[in-house]
Scaffold this active site. Structure first.
Site, PDB file in Angstrom:
ATOM      1  N   ASP A 266      10.260   5.800   2.738  1.00 49.94           N
ATOM      2  CA  ASP A 266       9.135   4.886   2.551  1.00 49.94           C
ATOM      3  C   ASP A 266       8.227   4.983   3.771  1.00 49.94           C
ATOM      4  OD1 ASP A 266       7.538   2.460   1.818  1.00 49.94           O
ATOM      5  OD2 ASP A 266       9.098   2.249   0.310  1.00 49.94           O
ATOM      6  N   HIS A 289       6.011   7.918   4.053  1.00 51.43           N
ATOM      7  CA  HIS A 289       4.730   7.519   3.480  1.00 51.43           C
ATOM      8  C   HIS A 289       3.691   7.199   4.547  1.00 51.43           C
ATOM      9  CE1 HIS A 289       6.964   6.072  -0.442  1.00 51.43           C
ATOM     10  NE2 HIS A 289       7.259   7.312  -0.096  1.00 51.43           N
TER      11      HIS A 289
END
Length: 439
Positions: A266, A289
């Protein structure tokens, strides 16, 4: 924060201010002295917006030799074989170390200590050091988790002037938690999982040289804290591990992060409500991310919360096959339902992207998707060079106003023409000399 940004990037500098309050009349303020890094990783002060080299900082430690008092977890019954439950030994060692001035809580190397969820509370005596040289490992089965702590594993709260160091490992044993996630198994209900390491309601904290890996969910949370320095930290998790943010910052001020390598499933770093004066240097991010400022006004909370993101600078960034190198997206939602155009949103303004180059995996190398009702303003691009492996890179704008100067590839003329109701006045103000746009 489930947007995929890409495989690898280096963020060299980020300074930001985020505000969220219950009314327009409230004001979020910080002291005039802020704690940052200098070039060699030692501390500095910032006065009136500029960094200065000072012999002493506002950090907690005094200069000169200090007689330390060792508190070894083995003295309280820890076994360190990775099988025996060492939770009570760690709790009792903490109580003792916390009560002593100049104590060092020792977690020796060449041992694996299985520890269940615990909140290590302060306040403690001055100059406490937590020296982690071994490996602290969580129970690997969610069924063995202490139900009193559903969202935390190792939580440290109400501390002042504590150092965490030693080069050891904090291992969340997260694989079974990931497999049970609703993002992996959609037949399961969505629910929270523990954060591996939490610093909560604390000040003047230093975290140096630790590895945090395979967290059940988020790896490292800094929450309701100020004057926090993080350096030389490694955070590791597979790229398909759900919601495993690297460093998550919320309601915190004066946080400095330097020389860290973060690779997760993430966000490498996520920053949310009521955080300000965040600085990052020499961050290697990937997989992951990227660096995200988001979840502000999540679930339409802007109906009751006035919020903004402003005075942000991304500078000296190298992108390598990144899906969304530069992106502002006010329509993003981490939900299986279709996201609709927001009727209210967090105001975004005064964002500079400078000296950013590399490759984009997708045609839209730059995307500025702003709300129709609360457009973005004062978006500045300078010396941008982003290319795609196959085809031409593009820039997308919706309700985003700003300008660019220097070399900018792909072109971003849409920032000058992407007018949206009520933003024309902002556009006129942005025609001034770009040399005066430093934040």
């Amino acid at each position: 924060m489930g947007r995929t940004l890409g495989f690898f990037s280096i963020l060299v500098l980020l300074i930001l201010i985020i505000r969220a309050s219950s009314s327009d009349d409230q004001r979020f303020t910080t002291d005039k002295i802020h704690f940052w890094f200098n070039g060699d990783g030692e501390q500095e002060q910032e006065r009136a917006g500029g960094l200065s080299d000072e012999a002493d900082s506002i950090l907690m430690l005094e200069r000169g030799p200090v007689a330390r008092v060792p508190v070894n977890v083995h003295s309280f019954g820890a076994v360190g074989d990775g099988v025996a439950d060492d939770t009570m030994a760690f709790r009792n060692a903490w109580y003792k170390a916390c009560s002593l001035k100049n104590a060092v809580l020792l977690v020796p190397e060449r041992h694996r200590y299985k520890v269940n969820a615990t909140n290590f509370r302060g306040p403690c005596q001055r100059h406490l050091i937590v020296q982690v040289k071994g490996t602290i490992v969580a129970p690997d089965d969610p069924k063995d988790w202490d139900p009193k702590y559903p969202s935390t594993w190792l939580s440290f709260s109400n501390l002042n002037g504590v150092r965490f160091q030693g080069g050891g490992i904090i291992d969340g044993s997260g694989s079974k938690w990931w497999a049970a996630s609703c993002k992996i198994d959609r037949t399961n209900s969505c629910k929270a999982a523990p954060t591996a390491l939490t610093i909560d309601s604390s000040t003047k904290i230093r975290v140096k040289g630790l590895t945090i890996q395979f967290a059940q969910q988020m790896h490292f949370m800094i929450y309701r804290s100020d004057v926090v320095r993080v350096s030389g930290v490694r955070i590791l998790a597979p790229k398909d591990s759900p919601n495993t943010d690297g460093i998550h910052i919320g309601e915190s001020t004066d946080v400095a992060i330097q020389n860290c390598h973060i690779g997760t499933g993430d966000d490498c770093v996520s920053i949310v409500n009521a955080s300000s004066n965040i600085k990052m240097k020499k961050i290697m991010c990937g997989p992951g991310h990227g660096i995200s400022i988001g979840s502000l006004g999540k679930d339409r909370s802007t109906g009751i919360v006035t919020g903004y993101v402003k005075s942000v600078r991304f500078e000296n960034v190298k992108m390598n096959d990144v899906e969304n190198p530069i992106i502002i997206d006010q329509f993003y939602c981490d939900s299986p339902a279709t996201c609709k155009n927001q009727t209210s949103a967090v105001k975004i303004s005064q964002v500079i992207f400078r000296n950013i180059n590399g490759t984009s995996r997708t045609p839209h190398a730059m995307k500025f998707a702003c709300s129709d009702t609360v457009p973005c303003s004062n978006i500045v691009l300078n010396n941008i060079n982003l290319e795609t492996e196959n085809g031409t890179a593009k820039t997308f704008c919706n309700c985003a106003m700003g300008f660019h100067y220097g070399i900018v590839q792909p072109t971003a003329d849409c920032l000058k023409s992407s007018s949206c109701g009520g933003i024309q006045e902002d556009a006129q103000r942005q025609t001034h000399d770009p040399t005066h746009t430093e934040l």
